[in-house]
Design a protein around this motif. Structure first.
Motif, PDB file in Angstrom:
ATOM      1  N   LEU A 109       7.552   1.965   1.888  1.00 19.71           N
ATOM      2  CA  LEU A 109       6.367   2.336   1.102  1.00 19.71           C
ATOM      3  C   LEU A 109       6.233   1.486  -0.159  1.00 19.71           C
ATOM      4  N   PRO A 113       3.397  -1.109   1.952  1.00 25.32           N
ATOM      5  CA  PRO A 113       2.565   0.095   2.084  1.00 25.32           C
ATOM      6  C   PRO A 113       1.348  -0.140   2.978  1.00 25.32           C
ATOM      7  N   VAL A 144       1.857   3.494  -3.218  1.00 27.33           N
ATOM      8  CA  VAL A 144       0.894   3.889  -2.193  1.00 27.33           C
ATOM      9  C   VAL A 144      -0.501   4.011  -2.807  1.00 27.33           C
TER      10      VAL A 144
END
Lengths: 416, 83, 185
Positions: A109, A113, A144
């Protein structure tokens, strides 16, 4: 060599399917949308999202969150439940990663992402989802959020913060957390794919699974299968920790020998007491000739579970380590189900006595009795996973058990 | 498959563990299917049973199962029928 | 005929109160998870339910006969809305309150499976209000309510429910308390 360290960034100059096993981090560290597009090209080119389920089935992608269930089956079940059950489907990217030994989802992430967003949006489009969520720990939300800000079509994704608990990532706990704010498992008779979030068909997929899905939508199932094997295709991320020179995330092909994973992380497989594979709900193994694979004969493979490989040096006692983990798992029971709430502390206390205490021959039968009493008696797999862990410890560290029952431990980490 | 229930169970008794408080009524009514564990919660009497939250029962137990479901103080029991 | 209605109306009220008292005590016993001498747990539950059912039947007879009775001057609205009565409106109103609460407890008991355990339990706790209100109604409204023999009986009933209530609050109340204490922290 089937292993490429994820940190070694391959930066493609023009968009093409990544070669080798460095797939998920091919756009380099902290890839923004521009470098993501430069590396992989625009999403959805080449393969139409309309046929995503067929692509997924042909790819053989399995879930990378723990259970290792075929990704297309869950997606197909959700699609089939559309219309039959009320409301449009809900798609949830699960990045909770409550497993303390796992850090591959977090790494993904932060560094890639956009691959996760690609996969999440492709799955949402294929299912004509009415709602799209990404659920992850607070520390993963900034990258994110930034990635979502870089692409307008991702604005429909709603972010939900996952609490920092072991079971926060269990599928029914994920749905419960988004629905009610309480990340505890709930009892289910039917499947989430049919009756999930507010009774709607719900697809919960691990973020790494979605990242692979995003690449399959681009480059197709044949490309996906060009790594790994027939029964365990593609690559997977593995969090390697414990007695290794440096903890790291590796991207390895399906059916990679466990010893190769250990060596790639700088560990000497012959200098280990044992290896914990899959996480705290996984199992201890003697690496031997075992292959890290989601499928295959039980004596040849070890399931990667949440992608955890934890090496325990030969100077350390596996029983003591397992007792520590079991004590943690006992504290992580949500306390909703009686056999788990009372059984795990009892199991932990008995294991403690074996690991640190007296040479009582009754301890072993008592442990086995508690294991069979606790297993399968909860609304989630927390008790089952704990039993699997402790049972595998008794098998892999059988010699240590004998020594402990005789009153000594030959690891440097001595009985206190 | 359990020997006690025969090859084709009439249904399964599902235990919702998040509700169950181990009050002991089901274990009184269904002694052939359920015993109590160390903490009083119902435990499948058949140790070989694969799914311990989904207890198969035979026709002979129908009435006792229905009573257990109706009398459970926590509404933790559900009968699942083969589809 | 009127005398018979009057007498029956009063007697049925007293019987209903006695049965409610027994049902409350049995309900507390059910909650403890313990069997009663030779009665297994499920039988205690069934007796609790059946005693409550009989208490309701007598409650229905109590209200029904007094609606027909010219002395009581009970109107339909007094059965539902408290404190509007022509005779002793406060004490009669307590009876109406108890009746309304009983209706709520019965309805949620019958719809238990549909409502779920949370609502069922929350409404069931109202019996701890219902019962003392009903007792006060009996003492304050009853023709013999303040007579020595009735007060003695009321005192005995209060002692039974009060004692059961104190037991309910004691740490060893649950049958499972001992089994589950070591591991629970």
């Amino acid at each position: 060599m089937t292993i490429s360290p994820a940190s070694a960034a391959f930066r493609g100059t023009n968009a093409a399917a990544p070669e080798g096993n460095n797939r998920l981090f091919a756009a380099g560290a902290y890839a923004n949308y521009r470098s993501h597009l430069l590396t992989y090209g625009p999403a959805g080119t080449g393969y139409a999202t309309a046929g995503l389920l067929e692509l997924l089935e042909a790819s053989g992608l399995t879930g990378r969150g723990g259970a290792g269930f075929a990704a297309w089956r869950k997606a197909a079940a959700t699609a089939a439940a559309r219309g039959r059950f009320g409301g449009g489907p809900v798609v949830i990217a699960n990045g909770a990663e409550g497993e303390p030994l796992s850090f591959k989802d977090r790494t993904l992430l932060h560094h890639a992402p956009h691959l996760v967003l690609d996969g999440l949006l492709a799955a949402a489009d294929a299912l004509a989802a009415s709602r799209v969520y990404l659920y992850t720990a607070a520390s993963n939300l900034p990258p994110v959020r930034q990635a979502i800000g870089e692409r307008p079509e991702a604005g429909r994704i709603r972010l939900v913060e996952a609490p920092d608990t072991f079971i926060s990532g269990e599928a029914s706990a994920v749905v419960n957390a988004i629905e009610s704010g309480s990340a505890t498992p709930v009892d289910r008779i039917g499947r989430l794919t049919e009756h999930g979030f507010k009774g709607r068909p719900t697809l919960v997929q691990n973020v790494e699974t979605l990242a692979h899905l995003g690449l399959i939508a681009r480059f197709g199932p044949d490309w996906f299968r060009s790594a790994g094997t027939e029964r365990d295709p593609g690559t997977r991320l593995v969090s390697v920790s414990g007695d290794v020179p440096a903890e790291q995330v590796l991207e390895v092909a399906g059916e990679t020998p466990l010893v190769d994973v250990l060596r790639a992380a700088g560990a000497d497989p012959s200098a280990l007491s044992g290896v914990l594979v899959g996480g705290f709900h996984g199992r201890w193994v003697d690496p031997g000739n075992l292959l890290l694979s989601a499928a295959g004969p039980a004596q040849e493979i070890v399931r990667p579970g949440a992608g955890v490989v934890f090496a325990l040096g030969s100077h350390r006692c596996g029983l003591a380590e397992t007792a520590r983990i079991a004590a943690y798992l006992a504290t992580q029971s949500a306390g909703k189900c009686g056999p788990c709430r009372f059984g795990l502390p009892a199991l932990s206390a008995t294991l403690d006595r074996l690991a640190y205490g007296g040479a009582d021959p009754a301890l072993l039968p008592e442990l086995r009795r508690l294991q069979s009493m606790v297993a399968g008696r909860g609304s989630c797999h927390h008790p089952d996973g704990t039993v699997q862990l402790t049972a595998s410890a008794l098998a892999v560290f059988a010699d240590d058990v004998d020594r402990h029952l005789a009153g000594y431990c030959n690891r440097k980490e001595l009985l206190s | 498959m359990s020997a006690a229930t025969g090859p084709e169970p009439a249904g399964h008794l599902h235990i919702n563990w998040t509700r169950c408080d181990g009050r002991g009524i089901c274990t009184e009514l269904l002694p052939s299917l359920l015993i109590r564990d160390d903490w009083g919660y119902p435990l499948a009497a058949d140790p070989e049973l694969a799914e311990k939250s989904r207890i198969p029962f035979g026709r002979a137990s129908e009435r006792d199962v229905a009573d257990a479901v109706a009398l459970c103080p926590r509404l933790a029991l559900t009968v699942l029928r083969p589809r | 005929m009127d005398e018979a209605l009057w007498a029956f109306g009063r007697a049925s009220g007293a019987v209903s109160l006695a049965l409610f008292t027994l049902s409350v005590v049995l309900g507390i016993l059910v909650r403890s998870g313990r069997p009663l001498l030779v009665l297994p747990r499920f039988a205690v539950t069934l007796v609790h339910r059946n005693v409550a059912l009989f208490a309701l039947i007598f409650l229905g007879l109590h209200v029904g006969t007094l609606m027909l009775d010219p002395y009581a001057q009970l109107r339909l609205v007094d059965v539902v809305v408290p404190f509007l009565g022509a005779v002793k409106p406060f004490w009669q109103g307590l009876g109406t309150v108890a009746l309304d609460l009983a209706a709520a407890v019965v309805a949620t008991s019958l719809l238990r499976r549909r409502l779920g355990p949370g609502i069922f339990r929350a409404v069931h706790w109202l019996t701890y209000v219902l019962w003392p209100v009903a007792l006060l109604h009996a003492v304050g409204n009853g023709t013999d309510g303040t007579s020595k023999w009735f007060l003695l009986l009321a005192l005995a009933a209060a002692a039974a429910v009060g004692g059961a209530g104190l037991w309910r609050l004691s740490p060893r109340f649950l049958e499972s308390a001992r089994l589950r204490q070591e591991e629970a922290s």
